[in-house]
Scaffold this motif. Structure first.
Motif, PDB file in Angstrom:
ATOM      1  N   ASP A 223       0.857  -1.180   0.000  1.00  0.00           N
ATOM      2  CA  ASP A 223       0.000   0.000   0.000  1.00  0.00           C
ATOM      3  C   ASP A 223       0.896   1.233   0.000  1.00  0.00           C
ATOM      4  OD1 ASP A 223      -2.352  -1.530  -0.004  1.00  0.00           O
ATOM      5  OD2 ASP A 223      -2.327  -1.726   2.163  1.00  0.00           O
ATOM      6  N   GLN A 224       0.623   2.183   0.881  1.00  0.00           N
ATOM      7  CA  GLN A 224       1.491   3.354   1.022  1.00  0.00           C
ATOM      8  C   GLN A 224       1.941   3.496   2.466  1.00  0.00           C
ATOM      9  OE1 GLN A 224      -0.181   6.909  -0.679  1.00  0.00           O
ATOM     10  NE2 GLN A 224      -0.620   5.929  -2.623  1.00  0.00           N
ATOM     11  N   ARG A 225       2.120   2.339   3.135  1.00  0.00           N
ATOM     12  CA  ARG A 225       2.428   2.388   4.558  1.00  0.00           C
ATOM     13  C   ARG A 225       3.736   1.716   4.927  1.00  0.00           C
ATOM     14  NH1 ARG A 225       1.171  -2.396   7.066  1.00  0.00           N
ATOM     15  NH2 ARG A 225       0.071  -3.922   5.779  1.00  0.00           N
ATOM     16  N   LEU A 226       4.303   0.932   4.040  1.00  0.00           N
ATOM     17  CA  LEU A 226       5.526   0.203   4.408  1.00  0.00           C
ATOM     18  C   LEU A 226       6.270  -0.228   3.155  1.00  0.00           C
ATOM     19  CD1 LEU A 226       5.757  -2.348   7.271  1.00  0.00           C
ATOM     20  CD2 LEU A 226       6.642  -3.018   5.051  1.00  0.00           C
ATOM     21  N   ALA A 227       7.604  -0.146   3.206  1.00  0.00           N
ATOM     22  CA  ALA A 227       8.455  -0.615   2.114  1.00  0.00           C
ATOM     23  C   ALA A 227       9.586  -1.447   2.698  1.00  0.00           C
ATOM     24  CB  ALA A 227       9.026   0.562   1.322  1.00  0.00           C
ATOM     25  N   THR A 228       9.918  -2.545   2.034  1.00  0.00           N
ATOM     26  CA  THR A 228      11.031  -3.380   2.478  1.00  0.00           C
ATOM     27  C   THR A 228      12.069  -3.455   1.361  1.00  0.00           C
ATOM     28  OG1 THR A 228      10.036  -5.455   1.654  1.00  0.00           O
ATOM     29  CG2 THR A 228       9.499  -4.784   3.906  1.00  0.00           C
ATOM     30  N   VAL A 229      13.327  -3.422   1.751  1.00  0.00           N
ATOM     31  CA  VAL A 229      14.442  -3.476   0.803  1.00  0.00           C
ATOM     32  C   VAL A 229      15.342  -4.634   1.193  1.00  0.00           C
ATOM     33  CG1 VAL A 229      16.465  -2.261  -0.101  1.00  0.00           C
ATOM     34  CG2 VAL A 229      14.363  -0.985   0.384  1.00  0.00           C
ATOM     35  N   GLU A 230      15.653  -5.496   0.230  1.00  0.00           N
ATOM     36  CA  GLU A 230      16.458  -6.685   0.489  1.00  0.00           C
ATOM     37  C   GLU A 230      17.941  -6.406   0.235  1.00  0.00           C
ATOM     38  OE1 GLU A 230      15.204  -9.585   1.566  1.00  0.00           O
ATOM     39  OE2 GLU A 230      13.115  -8.899   1.470  1.00  0.00           O
ATOM     40  N   THR A 231      18.782  -6.935   1.114  1.00  0.00           N
ATOM     41  CA  THR A 231      20.229  -6.913   0.905  1.00  0.00           C
ATOM     42  C   THR A 231      20.754  -8.338   1.110  1.00  0.00           C
ATOM     43  OG1 THR A 231      20.942  -6.580   3.207  1.00  0.00           O
ATOM     44  CG2 THR A 231      20.235  -4.626   1.980  1.00  0.00           C
ATOM     45  N   PHE A 232      22.040  -8.546   0.894  1.00  0.00           N
ATOM     46  CA  PHE A 232      22.611  -9.880   1.088  1.00  0.00           C
ATOM     47  C   PHE A 232      22.514 -10.330   2.541  1.00  0.00           C
ATOM     48  CE2 PHE A 232      24.986  -9.283  -2.978  1.00  0.00           C
ATOM     49  CZ  PHE A 232      24.612 -10.486  -3.571  1.00  0.00           C
ATOM     50  N   THR A 233      22.607  -9.392   3.475  1.00  0.00           N
ATOM     51  CA  THR A 233      22.688  -9.768   4.883  1.00  0.00           C
ATOM     52  C   THR A 233      21.394  -9.536   5.656  1.00  0.00           C
ATOM     53  OG1 THR A 233      23.588  -7.569   5.379  1.00  0.00           O
ATOM     54  CG2 THR A 233      25.169  -9.357   5.004  1.00  0.00           C
ATOM     55  N   GLY A 234      20.354  -9.073   4.995  1.00  0.00           N
ATOM     56  CA  GLY A 234      19.094  -8.864   5.684  1.00  0.00           C
ATOM     57  C   GLY A 234      18.186  -7.945   4.901  1.00  0.00           C
ATOM     58  N   ARG A 235      17.272  -7.319   5.604  1.00  0.00           N
ATOM     59  CA  ARG A 235      16.329  -6.422   4.944  1.00  0.00           C
ATOM     60  C   ARG A 235      16.101  -5.183   5.807  1.00  0.00           C
ATOM     61  NH1 ARG A 235      14.219 -10.845   6.683  1.00  0.00           N
ATOM     62  NH2 ARG A 235      14.433 -11.811   4.645  1.00  0.00           N
ATOM     63  N   ILE A 236      15.805  -4.089   5.127  1.00  0.00           N
ATOM     64  CA  ILE A 236      15.485  -2.836   5.799  1.00  0.00           C
ATOM     65  C   ILE A 236      13.996  -2.581   5.616  1.00  0.00           C
ATOM     66  CG2 ILE A 236      16.027  -0.382   5.990  1.00  0.00           C
ATOM     67  CD1 ILE A 236      18.642  -1.020   4.454  1.00  0.00           C
ATOM     68  N   VAL A 237      13.320  -2.235   6.695  1.00  0.00           N
ATOM     69  CA  VAL A 237      11.898  -1.943   6.656  1.00  0.00           C
ATOM     70  C   VAL A 237      11.706  -0.450   6.896  1.00  0.00           C
ATOM     71  CG1 VAL A 237       9.638  -2.449   7.641  1.00  0.00           C
ATOM     72  CG2 VAL A 237      11.370  -4.247   7.535  1.00  0.00           C
ATOM     73  N   PHE A 238      11.126   0.229   5.922  1.00  0.00           N
ATOM     74  CA  PHE A 238      10.868   1.667   6.022  1.00  0.00           C
ATOM     75  C   PHE A 238       9.393   1.904   6.313  1.00  0.00           C
ATOM     76  CE2 PHE A 238      14.536   1.412   3.117  1.00  0.00           C
ATOM     77  CZ  PHE A 238      15.412   2.289   3.733  1.00  0.00           C
ATOM     78  N   GLN A 239       9.118   2.714   7.329  1.00  0.00           N
ATOM     79  CA  GLN A 239       7.743   3.066   7.655  1.00  0.00           C
ATOM     80  C   GLN A 239       7.484   4.566   7.560  1.00  0.00           C
ATOM     81  OE1 GLN A 239       5.991   0.700  11.011  1.00  0.00           O
ATOM     82  NE2 GLN A 239       8.119   0.077  11.334  1.00  0.00           N
ATOM     83  N   ASP A 240       8.545   5.325   7.331  1.00  0.00           N
ATOM     84  CA  ASP A 240       8.372   6.765   7.196  1.00  0.00           C
ATOM     85  C   ASP A 240       7.744   7.087   5.834  1.00  0.00           C
ATOM     86  OD1 ASP A 240       9.192   9.577   8.241  1.00  0.00           O
ATOM     87  OD2 ASP A 240       9.776   9.527   6.134  1.00  0.00           O
TER      88      ASP A 240
END
Length: 277
Positions: A223-240
């Motif tokens: 939706d417009q509430r959360l984005a996740t980004v994948e990397t080799f060692t894990g993931r970043i979750v953006f909520q801003d």
């Protein structure tokens, strides 16, 4: 302020302490500040104790009402953005059990109605064949049998007509040989088949397409509430909201270069034929 995974958890506590200290130094009560920020005193109390992570809009309003100096306001806004970001390390996922991560993803998919996936490197589990899913987990140091089963179970969400999916894949993602060539051809057939679902849009960007912005990371926007980004060692979750808006902007930019529908299926058929040759 740089994104240091080790600082993400601490940033929430630092933000709460900073906002609480600023209010006290200004000689203002929670009731006074909450009233002028048009938020409840309960919410402000939860912000100041770290139980609730405020969005940038709330933080900027608090800074304005407290008449924070520009330099301090910039530092606190950066801290707020960091506090709205979460790091999920791959090793921690291995310790907890990868199937638990699948349950979390299923929850995100269940709650969202519009889901967007940018896939520059590999096919996502929602579009993958069992053989592809199994091979994609072969590097994991833990037992993956339950994870494979949960990944395949999650594919049922594609048939929920109340949800809308858009998958953008580069040619590399489609053709990267995770499994032997014959199995890759079946994987491409699978993608083409799913693309006929009325609530699913799948597009590909052929190699050689001129795109000024490089495909840096796999990312998903719920939706417009959360984005996740994948990397080799894990993931970043953006909520801003600003981080999410930027990922949506990038997604739309890539989408303008994508082949959908019959053109996309013709490319998949050509690439599958190469695998079978």
């Amino acid at each position: 302020m740089t994104l240091d995974p080790g600082r993400l958890g601490q940033a929430k506590a630092d933000l709460a302490e900073t906002l609480r200290s600023m209010r006290r130094r200004a000689g203002r009560t929670q009731v006074w500040l909450a009233l002028r920020c048009n938020i409840s005193q309960t919410k402000l109390s939860n912000i100041e104790t770290g139980r609730v992570t405020p969005g940038l809009v709330d933080v900027e309003l608090i800074l304005k009402v407290l008449d924070a100096p520009p330099e301090l306001a910039t530092q606190v806004a950066a801290l707020a953005r960091l506090a709205s970001t979460e790091w999920q390390g791959k090793r921690a996922s291995w310790r907890r059990g990868l199937e638990k991560r699948q349950a979390e993803l299923a929850g995100l998919e269940r709650e969202a109605t519009t889901l967007r996936y940018f896939l520059p490197a590999m096919v996502t589990g929602l579009l993958a064949t069992p053989e592809y899913v199994t091979a994609g987990l072969s590097h994991s140091p833990v037992d993956t049998s339950k994870t494979v089963a949960r990944k395949l179970e999650r594919q049922a969400v594609l048939y929920d007509s109340a949800k809308h999916f858009t998958f953008l894949l580069t040619e590399q993602a489609v053709r990267w040989a995770v499994v032997p060539r014959a199995a890759m051809a079946v994987q491409m057939d699978r993608i083409a088949s799913i693309s006929h679902l009325p609530n699913v849009r799948i597009g590909v960007i052929p190699t050689g397409t001129v795109v000024s912005r490089g495909p840096m990371n796999t990312f998903t926007v719920y939706d417009q509430r959360l984005a996740t980004v994948e990397t080799f060692t894990g993931r970043i979750v953006f909520q801003d909201a600003r981080d999410i808006a930027e990922h949506l902007e990038v997604f739309c930019a890539y989408e303008s270069h994508v082949f959908f529908g019959d053109e996309m299926r013709a490319l998949l058929a050509e690439w599958a034929a190469d695998c079978r040759a």
